[in-house]
Design an enzyme around this catalytic site. Structure first.
Site, PDB file in Angstrom:
ATOM      1  N   HIS A  92      -8.664  10.060   3.936  1.00  0.00           N
ATOM      2  CA  HIS A  92      -8.319   9.020   2.968  1.00  0.00           C
ATOM      3  C   HIS A  92      -8.507   9.592   1.564  1.00  0.00           C
ATOM      4  O   HIS A  92      -9.524  10.234   1.273  1.00  0.00           O
ATOM      5  CB  HIS A  92      -9.199   7.789   3.153  1.00  0.00           C
TER       6      HIS A  92
ATOM      7  N   GLU B 128       0.841  -1.194   0.000  1.00  0.00           N
ATOM      8  CA  GLU B 128       0.000   0.000   0.000  1.00  0.00           C
ATOM      9  C   GLU B 128       0.875   1.242   0.000  1.00  0.00           C
ATOM     10  O   GLU B 128       2.106   1.166   0.154  1.00  0.00           O
ATOM     11  CB  GLU B 128      -0.949   0.000   1.213  1.00  0.00           C
TER      12      GLU B 128
ATOM     13  N   ARG C  47      -0.835   8.741   9.649  1.00  0.00           N
ATOM     14  CA  ARG C  47      -0.757   7.284   9.807  1.00  0.00           C
ATOM     15  C   ARG C  47      -0.338   6.602   8.515  1.00  0.00           C
ATOM     16  O   ARG C  47      -0.875   6.897   7.443  1.00  0.00           O
ATOM     17  CB  ARG C  47      -2.106   6.735  10.264  1.00  0.00           C
TER      18      ARG C  47
ATOM     19  N   HIS D 185     -10.959   9.911   7.533  1.00  0.00           N
ATOM     20  CA  HIS D 185     -10.767   8.473   7.677  1.00  0.00           C
ATOM     21  C   HIS D 185     -10.250   8.057   9.041  1.00  0.00           C
ATOM     22  O   HIS D 185     -10.640   7.013   9.558  1.00  0.00           O
ATOM     23  CB  HIS D 185      -9.798   7.990   6.598  1.00  0.00           C
TER      24      HIS D 185
ATOM     25  N   ARG E  46      -0.752   9.116   2.447  1.00  0.00           N
ATOM     26  CA  ARG E  46      -2.142   9.521   2.259  1.00  0.00           C
ATOM     27  C   ARG E  46      -2.341  11.031   2.290  1.00  0.00           C
ATOM     28  O   ARG E  46      -3.154  11.564   1.532  1.00  0.00           O
ATOM     29  CB  ARG E  46      -3.017   8.872   3.341  1.00  0.00           C
TER      30      ARG E  46
END
Length: 754
Positions: free
Chosen positions: A381, A261, A539, A504, A443
């Site tokens: 997100h 990811e 994060r 998110h 992100r």
């Protein structure tokens, strides 16, 4: 009183003692722990929750504001130890302490000898057994029964996601566990997590690489010790999930399939297709349902924590809880309370979080004087589904993509990890213009890039395309996304997916140490509700489930040791908490009339707009200041209503959302730079000197210069009419204290100044 004592003052309380029956009891020393012998008499004083400073050494992390230099070196060694903290521990000491406490409190609680006579559950759990009848005269018109309903347990766990369930399963080996969840047992963020959970399981990968990726994503605001602990211990606990029955996607050879990811330098994401959270939740719920020491209370909302002071040290003794279906209150009394309530996504108009994510745990902990940290770092997100641009919406069904609770459907990071590309509506791939890492940038970078592209072109959304990959591969990896999009007329093997950024994750939360401890004795936190220092300013993808899992396990030893200590040394306070339960007057549950419910809904919508304009993806100081002024007004109104009308789910959630919204906005205004999830146009650069945590441990009244003393429901415009003409349930007496003066027991509903 201030909302949270400073770390310095709590550290000074480390030497305080408590008394029980004339015996002096010091708080257990954290520095005396030796693994493998915690069940022995000598090691029963192993872990202290008095004034928990961070167990990491202060010279290795920027997360040190308020850290104590009095933390012993052996404590740091225990915190870093990779082996299970409770190796070889016996449950007998806790049982003996509990027996003594039960003898003391039997007269103050319900006649049943079982503390879990009420199992309000669905699915695999037994049916609910009604509470005892209320005392005569305690009920009032328009309100439910008040009375003295008390549940006793050894460990109270608020929340049933990966953090709460993992913790409950481990501490159930040592005592009785009450699991309290505000909706169904599986309704929470864990069940909606798609991508996966990190673990360094590939020989080509390394813990050092995972640490480095986490620090980079977090803009180096992370607590390095927390990062190293999670990355090092994570693989063991991820593999343990499989032992609990979680069925992850595997390779033809039988090994776990690992995906990649954004922000990761290697394939290290363990997943169950694209519904990883749902599979983990299923396995953990099944394990908890089969455990006789765990009782689950569904549709029960924790209203506030019970806080008492014993010889000047603040203890958490449980929580007052609203049964939302039976409209009754219960006091859960426990020496240990674990907050695992998740985040606060409902602060924003567009969020991937379910409707239960209203910041309850953070707000309760803040009212209990626990410090909160890094609240300005809200992660958006990059890719939630933009349903209005789907064929179903174009065909005249704009509600086709609507989800319960206002949740936006998430398009997992793994789509980009497996080769998905971002385009604007003009067909141009735009990420090369924003970051050299392209679609695999962290992100916050991708979310801002999409936002800039949309604003610059006047587009309502961007497009995420994975149709260039083999259809069989796409459908095998993303069956959940493919099925959902198909219901809206999209074939993701042929069509690009319309996406927009959505709130998110909240990187900040209740400030905790490496054992999940907070600044209040007996109160622990793990998962999204906590700020462990792992995430820093942003994060890293798939680190959230891992954080909850690791810190849930790390908190077990500390909390079991504290439970033994509290039973022996704070038994009087636990007894008083049970005896003082009285849910009358403004503490009684009371349903909202339709006019009041509409008022609450309008205030929530107003708050959503303020948060998006003031603390969205891109921020400005002036916007934040204006939003904070409006939030301060909402704060005064909602607090006055919550403290005088009675207990209702809508008012409790609104008060919690406003509390957390103020914390986010105040924290954002303190930071004079841009870092991670906080991007401010007035301070666009990252400033090395600002690489420190934002900690709030002062009351909002002092920070915002509020004048609340004269504010009542009657002084609010049209409030009397909206809320039925009365602010306290008629016929309900003021709480008498049940043998204990009310001021001696500080429930955080009204006992402390926020």
């Amino acid at each position: 009183m201030a909302v949270a004592a400073t770390m310095a003052s709590t550290t000074a309380a480390r030497g305080s003692t408590t008394s029980n029956g004339g015996r002096a009891c010091s708080a257990p020393s954290r520095g005396s722990t030796s693994r493998g012998s915690l069940g022995s008499r000598r090691s029963r004083r192993a872990t202290s929750l008095v004034a928990p400073a961070f167990v990491a050494s202060s010279n290795s992390t920027p997360f040190v504001r308020g850290s104590s230099s009095r933390v012993s070196p052996s404590t740091r060694a225990v915190a870093a130890a990779p082996a299970p903290f409770l190796s070889g521990r016996s449950a007998q000491p806790l049982k003996r302490a509990r027996q003594a406490f039960d003898t003391l409190t039997t007269a103050a609680t319900s006649p049943s000898s079982s503390p879990f006579r009420h199992r309000h559950t669905a699915g695999p759990y037994p049916a609910h057994v009604p509470s005892p009848a209320p005392r005569q005269g305690a009920a009032a018109a328009g309100s439910a029964s008040s009375g003295r309903s008390v549940e006793r347990c050894d460990f109270l766990v608020l929340g049933t996601g990966i953090a709460g369930l993992s913790y409950a399963l481990k501490v159930a080996e040592y005592g009785r566990v009450a699991l309290v969840t505000k909706a169904g047992v599986s309704e929470g963020c864990t069940a909606y997590a798609q991508g996966g959970i990190c673990a360094v399981l590939d020989a080509q990968d390394s813990v050092d690489a995972h640490v480095r990726d986490t620090l980079v994503a977090g803009a180096f605001l992370n607590d390095r010790n927390a990062v190293e602990v999670v990355c090092r211990e994570g693989p063991r606990y991820v593999l343990e999930l499989a032992k609990f029955g979680a069925e992850f996607t595997r390779q033809p050879s039988g090994g776990l399939h690992l995906t990649r990811e954004g922000g990761h330098s290697a394939r290290r994401i363990v997943h169950a297709a694209d519904a990883t959270g749902a599979e983990i939740e299923r396995a953990l719920v099944a394990a908890a349902a089969a455990n006789p020491n765990i009782t689950c209370f569904e549709h029960h909302l924790a209203v506030d924590l019970l806080i008492d002071e014993v010889e000047g040290v603040r203890y958490c003794l449980g929580a007052d809880v609203l049964d939302q279906e039976g409209l009754s209150m219960t006091r859960f009394v426990a020496p240990v309370t674990m907050l695992a309530t998740g985040g606060a996504g409902q602060l924003y108009p567009n969020t991937t979080n379910p409707g239960v994510s209203t910041g309850d745990g953070i707000a309760m902990a803040y009212r209990a004087k626990a410090a909160v940290a890094n609240m300005e770092f809200v992660q958006f997100h990059p890719t939630s589904l933009y349903a209005p641009a789907t064929p179903a919406a174009a065909a005249g069904n704009p509600a086709a993509g609507a989800l319960a609770g206002g949740r936006s459907f998430l398009i997992t990071e793994a789509v980009r990890g497996e080769g998905g590309l971002l385009y604007n509506t003009g067909g141009e791939r735009f990420m090369p213009r924003y970051d050299e890492r392209l679609e695999l940038a962290p992100r916050d970078v991708v979310a801002r890039s999409i936002q800039a592209e949309m604003l610059g072109r006047g587009d309502s959304h961007a497009l995420l395309d994975i149709s260039h990959k083999p259809p069989a591969e796409v459908l095998a990896h993303f069956p959940n996304i493919a099925a959902h999009c198909a219901r809206l007329g999209l074939d993701i093997t042929k069509d690009p997916i319309p996406v927009v950024p959505a709130q998110h994750y909240l990187c900040g939360g209740v400030q905790t140490g490496l054992l999940g401890e907070t600044h209040v004795q007996g109160l622990y936190a793990c998962g999204e509700v906590a700020c462990s220092g792992l995430h820093g300013a942003n994060r890293l993808a798939s680190n959230s489930l891992l954080e909850g899992l690791v810190f849930a396990n790390r908190a077990v030893g500390a909390s079991v040791a504290h439970a033994e200590h509290a039973m022996r040394c704070a038994g009087g306070a636990l007894h008083a908490a049970a005896a003082a339960a009285d849910f009358s007057g403004s503490a009684a549950p009371r349903a909202l009339p339709p006019s009041a419910a509409a008022w609450v809904a309008a205030k929530r919508e107003e708050l959503n707009g303020l948060m998006w304009r003031g603390a969205g993806i891109v921020r400005r100081q002036e916007d934040m200041k204006q939003a904070l002024q409006s939030i301060a007004r909402l704060y005064v109104e909602t607090r006055a209503l919550a403290e005088s009308y009675g207990v209702s789910t809508e008012l409790v959630e609104l008060r919690n959302l406003v509390t957390v919204g103020e914390l986010v906005m105040s924290s954002a205004l303190q930071r004079r730079e841009s870092r991670g999830g906080h991007y401010c146009q007035d301070y666009p650069e990252t400033v090395p000197q600002e690489c420190r945590a934002t900690v709030i441990n002062t009351p909002v009244k002092r920070r915002l210069d509020l004048v609340k003393a004269a504010t009542t429901v009657g002084s609010l415009p049209s409030a009397t009419k909206l809320f039925g003409g009365s602010t306290v349930a008629p016929g309900s007496p003021k709480r008498s204290g049940g043998g204990m003066r009310e001021r001696d027991l500080l429930t955080t509903r009204s006992g402390v100044e926020e």
